[in-house]
Scaffold this motif. Structure first.
Motif, PDB file in Angstrom:
ATOM      1  N   THR A  51       0.846  -1.185   0.000  1.00  0.00           N
ATOM      2  CA  THR A  51       0.000   0.000   0.000  1.00  0.00           C
ATOM      3  C   THR A  51       0.885   1.239   0.000  1.00  0.00           C
ATOM      4  O   THR A  51       2.003   1.230   0.531  1.00  0.00           O
ATOM      5  CB  THR A  51      -0.916   0.055   1.231  1.00  0.00           C
ATOM      6  OG1 THR A  51      -0.131   0.074   2.422  1.00  0.00           O
ATOM      7  CG2 THR A  51      -1.867  -1.125   1.273  1.00  0.00           C
ATOM      8  N   LEU A  52       0.348   2.297  -0.622  1.00  0.00           N
ATOM      9  CA  LEU A  52       0.951   3.618  -0.552  1.00  0.00           C
ATOM     10  C   LEU A  52       0.000   4.469   0.280  1.00  0.00           C
ATOM     11  O   LEU A  52      -1.205   4.499   0.018  1.00  0.00           O
ATOM     12  CB  LEU A  52       1.115   4.227  -1.942  1.00  0.00           C
ATOM     13  CG  LEU A  52       1.919   3.442  -2.969  1.00  0.00           C
ATOM     14  CD1 LEU A  52       1.984   4.219  -4.286  1.00  0.00           C
ATOM     15  CD2 LEU A  52       3.315   3.131  -2.467  1.00  0.00           C
ATOM     16  N   SER A  53       0.544   5.160   1.288  1.00  0.00           N
ATOM     17  CA  SER A  53      -0.266   5.978   2.177  1.00  0.00           C
ATOM     18  C   SER A  53       0.283   7.387   2.260  1.00  0.00           C
ATOM     19  O   SER A  53       1.484   7.617   2.093  1.00  0.00           O
ATOM     20  CB  SER A  53      -0.275   5.392   3.595  1.00  0.00           C
ATOM     21  OG  SER A  53      -0.733   4.075   3.587  1.00  0.00           O
ATOM     22  N   ALA A  56      -3.910   7.900   5.325  1.00  0.00           N
ATOM     23  CA  ALA A  56      -4.885   7.317   4.409  1.00  0.00           C
ATOM     24  C   ALA A  56      -4.199   6.565   3.271  1.00  0.00           C
ATOM     25  O   ALA A  56      -3.311   7.103   2.604  1.00  0.00           O
ATOM     26  CB  ALA A  56      -5.781   8.415   3.829  1.00  0.00           C
ATOM     27  N   VAL A  57      -4.620   5.331   3.059  1.00  0.00           N
ATOM     28  CA  VAL A  57      -4.120   4.537   1.934  1.00  0.00           C
ATOM     29  C   VAL A  57      -4.760   5.072   0.664  1.00  0.00           C
ATOM     30  O   VAL A  57      -5.977   5.230   0.585  1.00  0.00           O
ATOM     31  CB  VAL A  57      -4.460   3.042   2.112  1.00  0.00           C
ATOM     32  CG1 VAL A  57      -4.120   2.249   0.865  1.00  0.00           C
ATOM     33  CG2 VAL A  57      -3.732   2.477   3.330  1.00  0.00           C
ATOM     34  N   PHE A  58      -3.936   5.362  -0.353  1.00  0.00           N
ATOM     35  CA  PHE A  58      -4.487   5.846  -1.609  1.00  0.00           C
ATOM     36  C   PHE A  58      -4.175   4.931  -2.789  1.00  0.00           C
ATOM     37  O   PHE A  58      -4.635   5.167  -3.896  1.00  0.00           O
ATOM     38  CB  PHE A  58      -4.033   7.280  -1.915  1.00  0.00           C
ATOM     39  CG  PHE A  58      -2.538   7.458  -2.077  1.00  0.00           C
ATOM     40  CD1 PHE A  58      -1.937   7.305  -3.313  1.00  0.00           C
ATOM     41  CD2 PHE A  58      -1.757   7.796  -0.988  1.00  0.00           C
ATOM     42  CE1 PHE A  58      -0.574   7.481  -3.460  1.00  0.00           C
ATOM     43  CE2 PHE A  58      -0.393   7.976  -1.128  1.00  0.00           C
ATOM     44  CZ  PHE A  58       0.207   7.815  -2.371  1.00  0.00           C
ATOM     45  N   LYS A 118       4.394   6.845   2.410  1.00  0.00           N
ATOM     46  CA  LYS A 118       4.554   5.730   3.337  1.00  0.00           C
ATOM     47  C   LYS A 118       4.218   4.449   2.580  1.00  0.00           C
ATOM     48  O   LYS A 118       3.168   4.354   1.957  1.00  0.00           O
ATOM     49  CB  LYS A 118       3.627   5.886   4.540  1.00  0.00           C
ATOM     50  CG  LYS A 118       3.789   4.802   5.576  1.00  0.00           C
ATOM     51  CD  LYS A 118       2.905   5.083   6.779  1.00  0.00           C
ATOM     52  CE  LYS A 118       3.118   4.107   7.896  1.00  0.00           C
ATOM     53  NZ  LYS A 118       2.934   2.720   7.588  1.00  0.00           N
ATOM     54  N   ILE A 119       5.117   3.485   2.632  1.00  0.00           N
ATOM     55  CA  ILE A 119       4.953   2.209   1.927  1.00  0.00           C
ATOM     56  C   ILE A 119       4.896   1.086   2.956  1.00  0.00           C
ATOM     57  O   ILE A 119       5.760   0.996   3.833  1.00  0.00           O
ATOM     58  CB  ILE A 119       6.129   1.966   0.956  1.00  0.00           C
ATOM     59  CG1 ILE A 119       6.167   3.086  -0.085  1.00  0.00           C
ATOM     60  CG2 ILE A 119       6.028   0.593   0.313  1.00  0.00           C
ATOM     61  CD1 ILE A 119       7.437   3.132  -0.882  1.00  0.00           C
ATOM     62  N   ASP A 120       3.880   0.251   2.828  1.00  0.00           N
ATOM     63  CA  ASP A 120       3.761  -0.934   3.688  1.00  0.00           C
ATOM     64  C   ASP A 120       3.614  -2.161   2.801  1.00  0.00           C
ATOM     65  O   ASP A 120       2.750  -2.192   1.920  1.00  0.00           O
ATOM     66  CB  ASP A 120       2.540  -0.834   4.602  1.00  0.00           C
ATOM     67  CG  ASP A 120       2.716   0.203   5.686  1.00  0.00           C
ATOM     68  OD1 ASP A 120       3.680   0.083   6.467  1.00  0.00           O
ATOM     69  OD2 ASP A 120       1.900   1.146   5.747  1.00  0.00           O
ATOM     70  N   ILE A 121       4.463  -3.158   3.046  1.00  0.00           N
ATOM     71  CA  ILE A 121       4.329  -4.460   2.378  1.00  0.00           C
ATOM     72  C   ILE A 121       3.340  -5.247   3.222  1.00  0.00           C
ATOM     73  O   ILE A 121       3.603  -5.511   4.399  1.00  0.00           O
ATOM     74  CB  ILE A 121       5.686  -5.203   2.288  1.00  0.00           C
ATOM     75  CG1 ILE A 121       6.757  -4.326   1.635  1.00  0.00           C
ATOM     76  CG2 ILE A 121       5.507  -6.542   1.567  1.00  0.00           C
ATOM     77  CD1 ILE A 121       6.468  -3.875   0.237  1.00  0.00           C
ATOM     78  N   ILE A 122       2.197  -5.606   2.622  1.00  0.00           N
ATOM     79  CA  ILE A 122       1.172  -6.257   3.434  1.00  0.00           C
ATOM     80  C   ILE A 122       1.138  -7.776   3.278  1.00  0.00           C
ATOM     81  O   ILE A 122       0.602  -8.460   4.137  1.00  0.00           O
ATOM     82  CB  ILE A 122      -0.221  -5.639   3.193  1.00  0.00           C
ATOM     83  CG1 ILE A 122      -0.631  -5.720   1.742  1.00  0.00           C
ATOM     84  CG2 ILE A 122      -0.237  -4.203   3.668  1.00  0.00           C
ATOM     85  CD1 ILE A 122      -2.051  -5.254   1.487  1.00  0.00           C
ATOM     86  N   SER A 123       1.719  -8.295   2.185  1.00  0.00           N
ATOM     87  CA  SER A 123       1.833  -9.747   2.052  1.00  0.00           C
ATOM     88  C   SER A 123       2.867 -10.102   0.992  1.00  0.00           C
ATOM     89  O   SER A 123       3.159  -9.298   0.111  1.00  0.00           O
ATOM     90  CB  SER A 123       0.481 -10.382   1.697  1.00  0.00           C
ATOM     91  OG  SER A 123       0.006  -9.908   0.460  1.00  0.00           O
ATOM     92  N   ARG A 124       3.417 -11.294   1.106  1.00  0.00           N
ATOM     93  CA  ARG A 124       4.390 -11.814   0.133  1.00  0.00           C
ATOM     94  C   ARG A 124       3.849 -13.121  -0.420  1.00  0.00           C
ATOM     95  O   ARG A 124       3.196 -13.884   0.294  1.00  0.00           O
ATOM     96  CB  ARG A 124       5.737 -12.043   0.787  1.00  0.00           C
ATOM     97  CG  ARG A 124       6.379 -10.753   1.245  1.00  0.00           C
ATOM     98  CD  ARG A 124       7.818 -10.957   1.673  1.00  0.00           C
ATOM     99  NE  ARG A 124       8.403  -9.717   2.104  1.00  0.00           N
ATOM    100  CZ  ARG A 124       8.975  -8.824   1.299  1.00  0.00           C
ATOM    101  NH1 ARG A 124       9.049  -9.061   0.022  1.00  0.00           N
ATOM    102  NH2 ARG A 124       9.473  -7.706   1.783  1.00  0.00           N
TER     103      ARG A 124
END
Length: 79
Positions: free
Chosen positions: A12-14, A20-22, A64-70
């Motif tokens: 996700t990019l926030s 807020a995730v966009f 802000k970058i979050d890796i949510i799954s691989r």
């Protein structure tokens, strides 16, 4: 298409100003980090995403970058 173990990820990019995730994307290697670079170079083709990232950059911040799954395979990522 096959990939090496865990090479495909969902991210996700926030907006760091409000959390807020966009954008939700799927990528490999440095893809999640490429969006901001593409905006700085004028290469981002998704206009709403480019405008959002541009505003974040103008505020002196970074996305802000979050890796949510691989995942092992592209289709396992579900996008």
């Amino acid at each position: 298409m096959n990939s090496r173990s865990g090479d495909v990820y969902v991210y996700t990019l926030s907006d760091p100003r409000d959390g807020a995730v966009f954008y939700v994307g799927k990528g490999r290697k440095r893809r999640a980090w490429a969006h901001e670079k593409e905006v700085r170079r004028g290469k981002e083709k998704n206009a709403p995403k480019a405008a959002k990232i541009g505003g974040i950059i103008q505020a002196g911040l970074t996305v802000k970058i979050d890796i949510i799954s691989r995942h092992y395979l592209d289709f396992d990522a579900g996008l």
